[in-house]
Design a protein around this motif. Structure first.
Motif, PDB file in Angstrom:
ATOM      1  N   ILE A 229       0.836  -1.205   0.000  1.00 19.90           N
ATOM      2  CA  ILE A 229       0.000   0.000   0.000  1.00 19.90           C
ATOM      3  C   ILE A 229       0.873   1.258   0.000  1.00 19.90           C
ATOM      4  CG2 ILE A 229      -1.614   1.347   1.398  1.00 19.90           C
ATOM      5  CD1 ILE A 229      -2.903  -1.294   2.256  1.00 19.90           C
ATOM      6  N   VAL A 230       1.908   1.257   0.833  1.00 21.70           N
ATOM      7  CA  VAL A 230       2.812   2.423   0.912  1.00 21.70           C
ATOM      8  C   VAL A 230       3.535   2.631  -0.416  1.00 21.70           C
ATOM      9  CG1 VAL A 230       4.880   3.340   2.025  1.00 21.70           C
ATOM     10  CG2 VAL A 230       3.103   2.233   3.396  1.00 21.70           C
ATOM     11  N   MET A 231       4.035   1.553  -0.994  1.00 25.66           N
ATOM     12  CA  MET A 231       4.765   1.657  -2.269  1.00 25.66           C
ATOM     13  C   MET A 231       3.825   2.077  -3.397  1.00 25.66           C
ATOM     14  SD  MET A 231       7.409  -1.564  -2.184  1.00 25.66           S
ATOM     15  CE  MET A 231       8.192  -1.023  -3.712  1.00 25.66           C
ATOM     16  N   SER A 232       2.603   1.579  -3.367  1.00 27.01           N
ATOM     17  CA  SER A 232       1.636   1.940  -4.404  1.00 27.01           C
ATOM     18  C   SER A 232       1.372   3.450  -4.391  1.00 27.01           C
ATOM     19  CB  SER A 232       0.325   1.172  -4.185  1.00 27.01           C
ATOM     20  OG  SER A 232      -0.647   1.546  -5.140  1.00 27.01           O
ATOM     21  N   MET A 233       1.261   4.021  -3.197  1.00 33.76           N
ATOM     22  CA  MET A 233       1.013   5.462  -3.098  1.00 33.76           C
ATOM     23  C   MET A 233       2.242   6.270  -3.475  1.00 33.76           C
ATOM     24  SD  MET A 233      -1.415   5.931   0.289  1.00 33.76           S
ATOM     25  CE  MET A 233      -0.218   5.184   1.410  1.00 33.76           C
ATOM     26  N   SER A 234       3.410   5.844  -2.982  1.00 35.31           N
ATOM     27  CA  SER A 234       4.623   6.638  -3.204  1.00 35.31           C
ATOM     28  C   SER A 234       5.139   6.521  -4.637  1.00 35.31           C
ATOM     29  CB  SER A 234       5.719   6.205  -2.222  1.00 35.31           C
ATOM     30  OG  SER A 234       6.012   4.827  -2.393  1.00 35.31           O
ATOM     31  N   LEU A 235       4.947   5.380  -5.281  1.00 27.82           N
ATOM     32  CA  LEU A 235       5.440   5.170  -6.643  1.00 27.82           C
ATOM     33  C   LEU A 235       4.351   5.365  -7.694  1.00 27.82           C
ATOM     34  CD1 LEU A 235       7.707   2.027  -6.039  1.00 27.82           C
ATOM     35  CD2 LEU A 235       8.391   4.429  -6.155  1.00 27.82           C
ATOM     36  N   HIS A 236       3.159   5.744  -7.254  1.00 20.53           N
ATOM     37  CA  HIS A 236       2.053   6.045  -8.168  1.00 20.53           C
ATOM     38  C   HIS A 236       1.762   4.867  -9.119  1.00 20.53           C
ATOM     39  CE1 HIS A 236       2.432  10.146  -6.689  1.00 20.53           C
ATOM     40  NE2 HIS A 236       3.716  10.144  -7.043  1.00 20.53           N
ATOM     41  N   TRP A 237       1.619   3.699  -8.529  1.00 21.97           N
ATOM     42  CA  TRP A 237       1.355   2.514  -9.359  1.00 21.97           C
ATOM     43  C   TRP A 237       0.050   2.642 -10.135  1.00 21.97           C
ATOM     44  CZ3 TRP A 237       2.923  -1.872  -5.383  1.00 21.97           C
ATOM     45  CH2 TRP A 237       4.313  -1.984  -5.386  1.00 21.97           C
ATOM     46  N   THR A 238      -0.941   3.274  -9.533  1.00 25.00           N
ATOM     47  CA  THR A 238      -2.235   3.378 -10.207  1.00 25.00           C
ATOM     48  C   THR A 238      -2.114   4.141 -11.517  1.00 25.00           C
ATOM     49  OG1 THR A 238      -3.368   3.364  -8.070  1.00 25.00           O
ATOM     50  CG2 THR A 238      -4.635   4.119  -9.964  1.00 25.00           C
ATOM     51  N   THR A 239      -1.388   5.252 -11.488  1.00 26.41           N
ATOM     52  CA  THR A 239      -1.224   6.041 -12.713  1.00 26.41           C
ATOM     53  C   THR A 239      -0.360   5.324 -13.738  1.00 26.41           C
ATOM     54  OG1 THR A 239       0.664   7.202 -11.708  1.00 26.41           O
ATOM     55  CG2 THR A 239      -1.515   8.219 -11.501  1.00 26.41           C
ATOM     56  N   ASN A 240       0.416   4.344 -13.307  1.00 28.22           N
ATOM     57  CA  ASN A 240       1.250   3.556 -14.223  1.00 28.22           C
ATOM     58  C   ASN A 240       0.534   2.303 -14.734  1.00 28.22           C
ATOM     59  OD1 ASN A 240       3.651   5.158 -14.224  1.00 28.22           O
ATOM     60  ND2 ASN A 240       4.090   4.418 -12.149  1.00 28.22           N
ATOM     61  N   GLY A 241      -0.757   2.217 -14.491  1.00 28.28           N
ATOM     62  CA  GLY A 241      -1.553   1.140 -15.079  1.00 28.28           C
ATOM     63  C   GLY A 241      -1.747  -0.074 -14.205  1.00 28.28           C
ATOM     64  N   VAL A 242      -1.296  -0.032 -12.945  1.00 29.70           N
ATOM     65  CA  VAL A 242      -1.478  -1.168 -12.036  1.00 29.70           C
ATOM     66  C   VAL A 242      -2.878  -1.079 -11.427  1.00 29.70           C
ATOM     67  CG1 VAL A 242      -0.677  -2.306  -9.940  1.00 29.70           C
ATOM     68  CG2 VAL A 242       0.980  -1.301 -11.529  1.00 29.70           C
ATOM     69  N   ALA A 243      -3.641  -2.145 -11.572  1.00 31.75           N
ATOM     70  CA  ALA A 243      -5.011  -2.163 -11.046  1.00 31.75           C
ATOM     71  C   ALA A 243      -4.993  -2.287  -9.529  1.00 31.75           C
ATOM     72  CB  ALA A 243      -5.785  -3.322 -11.656  1.00 31.75           C
ATOM     73  N   THR A 244      -5.723  -1.402  -8.852  1.00 32.11           N
ATOM     74  CA  THR A 244      -5.843  -1.453  -7.385  1.00 32.11           C
ATOM     75  C   THR A 244      -7.311  -1.629  -6.999  1.00 32.11           C
ATOM     76  OG1 THR A 244      -5.998   0.958  -7.270  1.00 32.11           O
ATOM     77  CG2 THR A 244      -3.803  -0.015  -7.065  1.00 32.11           C
ATOM     78  N   ILE A 245      -7.543  -1.996  -5.750  1.00 29.70           N
ATOM     79  CA  ILE A 245      -8.917  -2.329  -5.347  1.00 29.70           C
ATOM     80  C   ILE A 245      -9.783  -1.088  -5.189  1.00 29.70           C
ATOM     81  CG2 ILE A 245      -8.124  -4.432  -4.214  1.00 29.70           C
ATOM     82  CD1 ILE A 245      -8.528  -3.092  -1.539  1.00 29.70           C
ATOM     83  N   GLY A 246      -9.181   0.093  -5.066  1.00 29.04           N
ATOM     84  CA  GLY A 246      -9.963   1.312  -4.940  1.00 29.04           C
ATOM     85  C   GLY A 246     -10.580   1.447  -3.562  1.00 29.04           C
ATOM     86  N   SER A 247     -11.341   2.484  -3.388  1.00 25.67           N
ATOM     87  CA  SER A 247     -11.941   2.762  -2.083  1.00 25.67           C
ATOM     88  C   SER A 247     -12.974   1.702  -1.714  1.00 25.67           C
ATOM     89  CB  SER A 247     -12.590   4.137  -2.103  1.00 25.67           C
ATOM     90  OG  SER A 247     -13.168   4.425  -0.846  1.00 25.67           O
ATOM     91  N   ILE A 248     -12.852   1.168  -0.524  1.00 28.06           N
ATOM     92  CA  ILE A 248     -13.812   0.177  -0.020  1.00 28.06           C
ATOM     93  C   ILE A 248     -14.944   0.921   0.685  1.00 28.06           C
ATOM     94  CG2 ILE A 248     -14.151  -1.660   1.676  1.00 28.06           C
ATOM     95  CD1 ILE A 248     -11.404  -2.676   1.035  1.00 28.06           C
ATOM     96  N   PRO A 249     -16.181   0.627   0.338  1.00 29.03           N
ATOM     97  CA  PRO A 249     -17.312   1.323   0.988  1.00 29.03           C
ATOM     98  C   PRO A 249     -17.268   1.144   2.501  1.00 29.03           C
ATOM     99  CG  PRO A 249     -18.055   0.015  -0.890  1.00 29.03           C
ATOM    100  CD  PRO A 249     -16.624  -0.346  -0.655  1.00 29.03           C
ATOM    101  N   GLN A 250     -17.406   2.240   3.208  1.00 28.80           N
ATOM    102  CA  GLN A 250     -17.413   2.164   4.656  1.00 28.80           C
ATOM    103  C   GLN A 250     -18.826   1.848   5.148  1.00 28.80           C
ATOM    104  OE1 GLN A 250     -15.747   5.878   6.017  1.00 28.80           O
ATOM    105  NE2 GLN A 250     -13.671   5.068   5.951  1.00 28.80           N
ATOM    106  N   GLY A 251     -18.887   1.150   6.272  1.00 32.51           N
ATOM    107  CA  GLY A 251     -20.183   0.777   6.822  1.00 32.51           C
ATOM    108  C   GLY A 251     -20.394  -0.720   6.801  1.00 32.51           C
ATOM    109  N   LEU A 252     -21.393  -1.155   7.528  1.00 36.49           N
ATOM    110  CA  LEU A 252     -21.654  -2.582   7.697  1.00 36.49           C
ATOM    111  C   LEU A 252     -22.579  -3.104   6.604  1.00 36.49           C
ATOM    112  CD1 LEU A 252     -22.204  -2.621  11.564  1.00 36.49           C
ATOM    113  CD2 LEU A 252     -20.094  -2.978  10.278  1.00 36.49           C
TER     114      LEU A 252
END
Length: 569
Positions: A229-252
């Protein structure tokens, strides 16, 4: 009021000792923290958004903790139910994400209803009819399919299919979509997880004390998740085309009715739900009964059916897919000191905390990490040990293993399981159709009788004693008749034939007609048919039939009585 409490409040809660609370809390926290990435991954494996893995670890777990059979079994999303969900709903994947999610809940509801009905009908004994070879072959084949299916997250190639050839053909077709950075992340994560799981003695134990090495091994997947997670944010993996899970809906998870497109769709899902219910029960019961035996506790298969059934029914109304008892999470629960289901309730609290407080923190997590986590954990389910053991000791069980394994790989989970079951039942029928019929003699100076080919025994020229080592039914009666006649031909001088029935627990109508026919056939040859050691329940069946009333010889209480009466005739 006492009787009502007895019915509604489980025994473990009425008898709970506060001295067990510290270890239960610790075990619950450990399991909850360690299975978060696993739960997210299994939801993805089922074709669902990752958050549904956490949903599946809340309401079903609470319900099972209340009414399930095992005190320490950790129920939740598992690989087998996830891949079976994906396989069953594969034809409906194009209907839209929301409909797919609700159909997964519908499948959970159907599985739960079948399990609950089986518990109400007290069908726990059905577990005996799934051979070790079939269950191990099915799980091993499913593990291989799961492993291959996760390559889409390590490569970004849209692999799809219902069997091995479907996966391979789609991989070849879309090979140009390979994403190098995603592959690099996935391969490194997979290698690290495999090294952690199978090379702990070199990775950890070589420089850490045993107790610390154990916890380092368990916590490493969670640590790797945080690093990713830390490396994904610092190295901008998402903008480089690496698929991430995205925001998880909060709540039960909320109360939601499952989606039923039409009656035909529900009918089409029925066989898949039935097979999934069977696998859920067999796998969960195997885990629960094993730990019950180790802990000196009782295990009730019918109660297990009911607990799993209601857990899946409740999950079906709270955005869960089908759940079962997990091998790895139960082992962690037990090793961490869990005493009662309170540990599972603490695990639920951890999942709730993750949903409420940490949803956004998981957003940068690459799917490649989840895929690598599942691939590394699933390797242990490929059960080569059982196959080797079956090949050495029981080739028929080995054949059942291979039938289920190959069937799953080629035709998919449901068809593969059916093929394995058919081969298993066919081998059972084949074995039963060839019963062992031994010619026996008397051990000198004793009242014991043994096979003449295995022991030095006393025989009598005019007396032929044969022990039938199987119940008599339509599948083996002709074979027994043939073997008895063959024995009389080998010993033509014997005119008193004694059938020792000590191993015969039942005789059906075909078996009775065979004995009647055998008696007449021997009588024509001036030979007499006698019985010894007929069990009470068998005698109750045949005592007023021609098997006994037309018998040319006699019925003796024991084989020794038969020898004493016939040896001097």
């Amino acid at each position: 009021m006492l009787s009502l409490a007895t019915r509604l409040i489980p025994a473990w809660l009425r008898q709970y000792k506060l001295s067990a609370l510290p270890t239960d809390v610790i075990a619950g926290l450990v399991v909850g923290v360690l299975v978060i990435p696993q739960s997210l991954g299994y939801a993805v494996l089922a074709g669902l958004p990752p958050v549904y893995g956490l949903y599946a670890a809340i309401v079903p777990v609470m319900v099972y903790a209340w009414i399930g059979s095992s005190n320490i079994q950790a129920v939740g999303p598992v690989a087998i139910t996830a891949i079976m969900t994906a396989s069953s709903l594969h034809p409906y994947a194009a209907e839209g994400a929301q409909q797919y999610v609700l159909m997964a809940s519908l499948l959970s509801l159907m599985v739960g209803a079948m399990l609950s009905l089986a518990g109400w009908l007290k069908l726990g004994w059905i577990m005996q009819f799934i051979s070790r070879g079939v269950s191990a072959g099915f799980i091993s084949g499913a593990a291989v399919l799961i492993f291959i299916s996760q390559l889409k997250y390590l490569t970004a190639i849209p692999i799809a299919g219902n069997g091995l050839f479907g996966y391979l053909s789609s991989m070849q077709l879309y090979a140009r979509q390979l994403h190098p950075l995603t592959l690099l992340i996935g391969v490194i994560a997979f290698a690290l997880l495999v090294a952690n799981r199978y090379g702990s003695q070199w990775v950890w134990q070589s420089w850490l004390p045993s107790i610390y090495a154990k916890w380092a091994e368990r916590l490493f997947p969670l640590i790797l998740l945080g690093i990713a997670i830390v490396m994904s944010m610092s190295l901008h993996w998402t903008t480089n085309g690496v698929a991430t899970i995205g925001s998880i809906p909060q709540g039960l998870p909320t109360f939601t009715f499952p989606y039923v497109p039409n009656f035909d769709v529900a009918l089409n899902l029925l066989p898949s739900a039935g097979l999934m219910a069977l696998i859920v029960f067999v796998s969960s019961s195997s885990v629960a009964s094993n730990y019950a035996r180790l802990r000196g506790e009782s295990f009730n298969a019918n109660r297990e059916l009911t607990g799993l059934g209601f857990a899946n029914i409740a999950g079906g109304f709270f955005q869960s897919f089908a759940v079962a008892g997990g091998f790895s999470r139960t082992a962690i629960n037990a090793d961490s000191g869990a005493k009662t289901p309170v540990a599972s309730l603490v695990t639920v609290m951890v999942m709730i905390a993750a949903l409420i407080a940490f949803g956004n923190a998981l957003a940068p997590l690459p799917y490649a990490i989840l895929g690598a986590t599942i691939m590394a954990s699933i390797i242990s389910l490929i059960d080569i040990t059982t196959l080797k053991s079956a090949w050495q000791r029981d080739r028929l069980d080995a054949a059942s293993f291979m039938a289920a394994f190959v069937g799953v790989l080629i035709f998919g989970l449901n068809t593969g399981l059916v093929i394995g079951l058919m081969v298993s039942f066919a081998s059972l029928i084949w074995q039963s159709s060839k019963p062992h019929v031994a010619i026996v003699g008397q051990l000198a100076g004793t009242g014991h009788f043994r096979n003449i080919n295995r022991h030095d025994v006393l025989t009598f020229s005019h007396l032929l004693m044969l022990r039938i080592d199987e119940s008599l039914f339509f599948g083996n009666s002709e074979s027994v008749h043939r073997r008895v006649i063959h024995a009389t031909q080998r010993y033509p001088q014997a005119y008193e034939i004694v059938l020792i029935m000590s191993a015969v627990n039942h005789i059906d109508l075909t078996g009775q007609e065979m004995l009647i026919s055998l008696n007449k056939e021997l009588l024509i040859q001036d030979k007499h048919l006698n019985f010894s050691f007929i069990k009470g329940p068998v005698m109750d069946i045949i005592e007023n039939t021609p098997v006994i009333t037309d018998l040319s010889g006699h019925v003796y209480l024991s084989t020794m009585d038969a020898v004493d009466a016939l040896k001097d005739i």
